[in-house]
Design a protein around this motif. Structure first.
Motif, PDB file in Angstrom:
ATOM      1  N   GLY A  15       0.818  -1.213   0.000  1.00 28.04           N
ATOM      2  CA  GLY A  15       0.000   0.000   0.000  1.00 28.04           C
ATOM      3  C   GLY A  15       0.846   1.254   0.000  1.00 28.04           C
ATOM      4  N   LEU A  16       1.930   1.241   0.756  1.00 27.78           N
ATOM      5  CA  LEU A  16       2.844   2.393   0.787  1.00 27.78           C
ATOM      6  C   LEU A  16       3.459   2.639  -0.593  1.00 27.78           C
ATOM      7  CD1 LEU A  16       4.716   1.803   4.171  1.00 27.78           C
ATOM      8  CD2 LEU A  16       3.165   3.684   3.634  1.00 27.78           C
ATOM      9  N   GLU A  17       3.889   1.581  -1.251  1.00 29.30           N
ATOM     10  CA  GLU A  17       4.478   1.730  -2.588  1.00 29.30           C
ATOM     11  C   GLU A  17       3.464   2.276  -3.585  1.00 29.30           C
ATOM     12  OE1 GLU A  17       6.591  -1.661  -4.167  1.00 29.30           O
ATOM     13  OE2 GLU A  17       7.413  -2.119  -2.177  1.00 29.30           O
ATOM     14  N   ALA A  18       2.240   1.771  -3.536  1.00 26.17           N
ATOM     15  CA  ALA A  18       1.201   2.218  -4.465  1.00 26.17           C
ATOM     16  C   ALA A  18       0.860   3.691  -4.252  1.00 26.17           C
ATOM     17  CB  ALA A  18      -0.050   1.351  -4.311  1.00 26.17           C
ATOM     18  N   GLN A  19       0.682   4.084  -3.000  1.00 25.52           N
ATOM     19  CA  GLN A  19       0.335   5.478  -2.725  1.00 25.52           C
ATOM     20  C   GLN A  19       1.515   6.423  -2.982  1.00 25.52           C
ATOM     21  OE1 GLN A  19      -2.711   6.435  -2.510  1.00 25.52           O
ATOM     22  NE2 GLN A  19      -3.384   4.313  -2.476  1.00 25.52           N
ATOM     23  N   SER A  20       2.712   5.932  -2.794  1.00 22.50           N
ATOM     24  CA  SER A  20       3.899   6.730  -3.117  1.00 22.50           C
ATOM     25  C   SER A  20       3.947   7.010  -4.619  1.00 22.50           C
ATOM     26  CB  SER A  20       5.159   5.991  -2.659  1.00 22.50           C
ATOM     27  OG  SER A  20       6.316   6.731  -2.976  1.00 22.50           O
ATOM     28  N   VAL A  25       2.845  10.873  -9.273  1.00 24.41           N
ATOM     29  CA  VAL A  25       2.069  11.261 -10.454  1.00 24.41           C
ATOM     30  C   VAL A  25       1.337  12.583 -10.189  1.00 24.41           C
ATOM     31  CG1 VAL A  25       0.068  10.634 -11.879  1.00 24.41           C
ATOM     32  CG2 VAL A  25       1.846   8.943 -11.396  1.00 24.41           C
ATOM     33  N   ILE A  26       0.725  12.702  -9.032  1.00 24.90           N
ATOM     34  CA  ILE A  26       0.013  13.935  -8.674  1.00 24.90           C
ATOM     35  C   ILE A  26       0.980  15.116  -8.635  1.00 24.90           C
ATOM     36  CG2 ILE A  26      -1.244  15.105  -6.817  1.00 24.90           C
ATOM     37  CD1 ILE A  26      -2.406  12.278  -6.102  1.00 24.90           C
ATOM     38  N   SER A  27       2.148  14.913  -8.062  1.00 21.60           N
ATOM     39  CA  SER A  27       3.148  15.983  -7.984  1.00 21.60           C
ATOM     40  C   SER A  27       3.577  16.444  -9.366  1.00 21.60           C
ATOM     41  CB  SER A  27       4.375  15.512  -7.202  1.00 21.60           C
ATOM     42  OG  SER A  27       4.022  15.212  -5.878  1.00 21.60           O
ATOM     43  N   GLU A  28       3.739  15.498 -10.271  1.00 20.85           N
ATOM     44  CA  GLU A  28       4.115  15.849 -11.644  1.00 20.85           C
ATOM     45  C   GLU A  28       3.008  16.654 -12.318  1.00 20.85           C
ATOM     46  OE1 GLU A  28       5.382  13.633 -15.786  1.00 20.85           O
ATOM     47  OE2 GLU A  28       5.809  12.627 -13.881  1.00 20.85           O
ATOM     48  N   ASN A  29       1.756  16.261 -12.077  1.00 21.04           N
ATOM     49  CA  ASN A  29       0.636  17.009 -12.643  1.00 21.04           C
ATOM     50  C   ASN A  29       0.604  18.440 -12.121  1.00 21.04           C
ATOM     51  OD1 ASN A  29      -0.232  14.810 -14.156  1.00 21.04           O
ATOM     52  ND2 ASN A  29      -1.729  14.159 -12.649  1.00 21.04           N
ATOM     53  N   ILE A  30       0.787  18.589 -10.824  1.00 20.34           N
ATOM     54  CA  ILE A  30       0.764  19.926 -10.224  1.00 20.34           C
ATOM     55  C   ILE A  30       1.923  20.774 -10.759  1.00 20.34           C
ATOM     56  CG2 ILE A  30       1.080  21.193  -8.059  1.00 20.34           C
ATOM     57  CD1 ILE A  30      -0.537  18.914  -6.693  1.00 20.34           C
ATOM     58  N   ALA A  31       3.095  20.170 -10.861  1.00 21.12           N
ATOM     59  CA  ALA A  31       4.275  20.902 -11.345  1.00 21.12           C
ATOM     60  C   ALA A  31       4.105  21.369 -12.788  1.00 21.12           C
ATOM     61  CB  ALA A  31       5.514  20.026 -11.224  1.00 21.12           C
ATOM     62  N   ASN A  32       3.322  20.644 -13.575  1.00 16.54           N
ATOM     63  CA  ASN A  32       3.151  20.982 -14.988  1.00 16.54           C
ATOM     64  C   ASN A  32       1.800  21.600 -15.315  1.00 16.54           C
ATOM     65  OD1 ASN A  32       5.629  20.033 -16.464  1.00 16.54           O
ATOM     66  ND2 ASN A  32       5.151  18.237 -15.221  1.00 16.54           N
ATOM     67  N   ALA A  33       1.101  22.069 -14.319  1.00 19.46           N
ATOM     68  CA  ALA A  33      -0.256  22.606 -14.521  1.00 19.46           C
ATOM     69  C   ALA A  33      -0.298  23.824 -15.438  1.00 19.46           C
ATOM     70  CB  ALA A  33      -0.890  22.953 -13.177  1.00 19.46           C
ATOM     71  N   GLN A  34       0.834  24.487 -15.649  1.00 20.19           N
ATOM     72  CA  GLN A  34       0.889  25.653 -16.528  1.00 20.19           C
ATOM     73  C   GLN A  34       1.849  25.449 -17.698  1.00 20.19           C
ATOM     74  OE1 GLN A  34      -1.098  28.451 -16.196  1.00 20.19           O
ATOM     75  NE2 GLN A  34      -2.100  27.208 -14.623  1.00 20.19           N
ATOM     76  N   ASP A 107      -7.021  14.594  -4.764  1.00 23.10           N
ATOM     77  CA  ASP A 107      -6.339  13.308  -4.941  1.00 23.10           C
ATOM     78  C   ASP A 107      -5.116  13.210  -4.033  1.00 23.10           C
ATOM     79  OD1 ASP A 107      -8.158  12.462  -6.799  1.00 23.10           O
ATOM     80  OD2 ASP A 107      -6.823  12.675  -8.535  1.00 23.10           O
ATOM     81  N   MET A 108      -4.390  14.315  -3.906  1.00 23.99           N
ATOM     82  CA  MET A 108      -3.198  14.312  -3.059  1.00 23.99           C
ATOM     83  C   MET A 108      -3.579  14.083  -1.597  1.00 23.99           C
ATOM     84  SD  MET A 108      -0.071  17.046  -2.361  1.00 23.99           S
ATOM     85  CE  MET A 108      -0.746  18.186  -3.466  1.00 23.99           C
ATOM     86  N   ARG A 109      -4.625  14.727  -1.175  1.00 30.80           N
ATOM     87  CA  ARG A 109      -5.067  14.565   0.213  1.00 30.80           C
ATOM     88  C   ARG A 109      -5.492  13.116   0.486  1.00 30.80           C
ATOM     89  NH1 ARG A 109      -8.722  18.881   3.404  1.00 30.80           N
ATOM     90  NH2 ARG A 109      -8.504  17.904   5.414  1.00 30.80           N
ATOM     91  N   GLU A 110      -6.229  12.533  -0.447  1.00 30.45           N
ATOM     92  CA  GLU A 110      -6.682  11.149  -0.295  1.00 30.45           C
ATOM     93  C   GLU A 110      -5.493  10.181  -0.302  1.00 30.45           C
ATOM     94  OE1 GLU A 110      -9.131   7.904  -2.909  1.00 30.45           O
ATOM     95  OE2 GLU A 110      -9.800   9.982  -3.004  1.00 30.45           O
ATOM     96  N   ALA A 111      -4.553  10.394  -1.221  1.00 31.45           N
ATOM     97  CA  ALA A 111      -3.371   9.528  -1.294  1.00 31.45           C
ATOM     98  C   ALA A 111      -2.529   9.659  -0.025  1.00 31.45           C
ATOM     99  CB  ALA A 111      -2.537   9.878  -2.523  1.00 31.45           C
ATOM    100  N   ASN A 112      -2.409  10.873   0.480  1.00 36.31           N
ATOM    101  CA  ASN A 112      -1.635  11.114   1.699  1.00 36.31           C
ATOM    102  C   ASN A 112      -2.272  10.386   2.892  1.00 36.31           C
ATOM    103  OD1 ASN A 112       0.516  12.326   3.153  1.00 36.31           O
ATOM    104  ND2 ASN A 112      -0.917  13.870   3.924  1.00 36.31           N
ATOM    105  N   ARG A 113      -3.583  10.452   2.996  1.00 35.79           N
ATOM    106  CA  ARG A 113      -4.278   9.764   4.097  1.00 35.79           C
ATOM    107  C   ARG A 113      -4.125   8.253   3.995  1.00 35.79           C
ATOM    108  NH1 ARG A 113      -9.776  13.315   4.899  1.00 35.79           N
ATOM    109  NH2 ARG A 113      -8.767  14.987   6.049  1.00 35.79           N
ATOM    110  N   SER A 114      -4.215   7.739   2.790  1.00 31.73           N
ATOM    111  CA  SER A 114      -4.045   6.298   2.593  1.00 31.73           C
ATOM    112  C   SER A 114      -2.613   5.885   2.920  1.00 31.73           C
ATOM    113  CB  SER A 114      -4.389   5.923   1.150  1.00 31.73           C
ATOM    114  OG  SER A 114      -4.266   4.537   0.967  1.00 31.73           O
ATOM    115  N   TYR A 115      -1.662   6.709   2.518  1.00 24.50           N
ATOM    116  CA  TYR A 115      -0.258   6.434   2.835  1.00 24.50           C
ATOM    117  C   TYR A 115      -0.055   6.395   4.350  1.00 24.50           C
ATOM    118  CZ  TYR A 115       4.839   6.741   2.569  1.00 24.50           C
ATOM    119  OH  TYR A 115       6.177   6.482   2.695  1.00 24.50           O
TER     120      TYR A 115
END
Length: 139
Positions: A15-20, A25-34, A107-115
């Motif tokens: 579960g840790l590996e999956a949420q990591s 992926v979420i971080s990459e999306n946020i970094a490239n939002a513009q 999505d980041m908040r949900e992934a963080n909670r699951s992690y």
């Protein structure tokens, strides 16, 4: 056969590996939002998605989670009028990434909670093992 404490640690680790991976992926999306295209009329950054699959761990006799694939969101790009942008077409419109910051933050908040939940499960298993060792030492 694997003992229940070891099994719970392995499942939590999966579960840790999956949420990591999901957080990356979420971080990459946020970094490239513009991130627009490099040339006039070219496509901008396309939002990435991640899907998981349930996989049977035969040693544990339980289902575990793994990353199935990292894909590309097929949602249309947004278009903004910005004639000064190098990525603007002949009419002055620029294609913007299909990244919705509200969706990414949720999505980041949900992934963080699951992690965190998987990490807590790992800590509890480790604590139980330590307690068992202490009991055995005292016997």
């Amino acid at each position: 056969m694997i003992d229940p404490l070891q099994a719970s640690s392995r499942l939590a680790g999966a579960g840790l590996e999956a949420q990591s991976a999901r957080l990356r992926v979420i971080s990459e999306n946020i970094a490239n939002a513009q991130s627009t295209g490099k040339t006039a009329g070219s496509d901008p950054y396309a939002r990435k998605t991640i899907t998981f699959r349930s996989e049977l761990d035969r040693a544990l006799g339980a289902s575990s989670v793994q990353v199935k694939e990292i894909g590309v969101d097929q949602a249309p790009f947004q278009v903004e009028y910005d004639p000064g942008n190098p990525a603007a077409d002949e009419r002055g419109f620029v294609k913007m990434p299909n990244v919705n910051m509200l969706v990414e933050m949720a999505d980041m908040r949900e992934a963080n909670r699951s992690y965190e939940a998987n990490l807590q499960m790992m800590k509890q298993a480790r604590s139980m093992i330590t307690s068992l060792i202490d009991l055995l030492r005292g016997a």
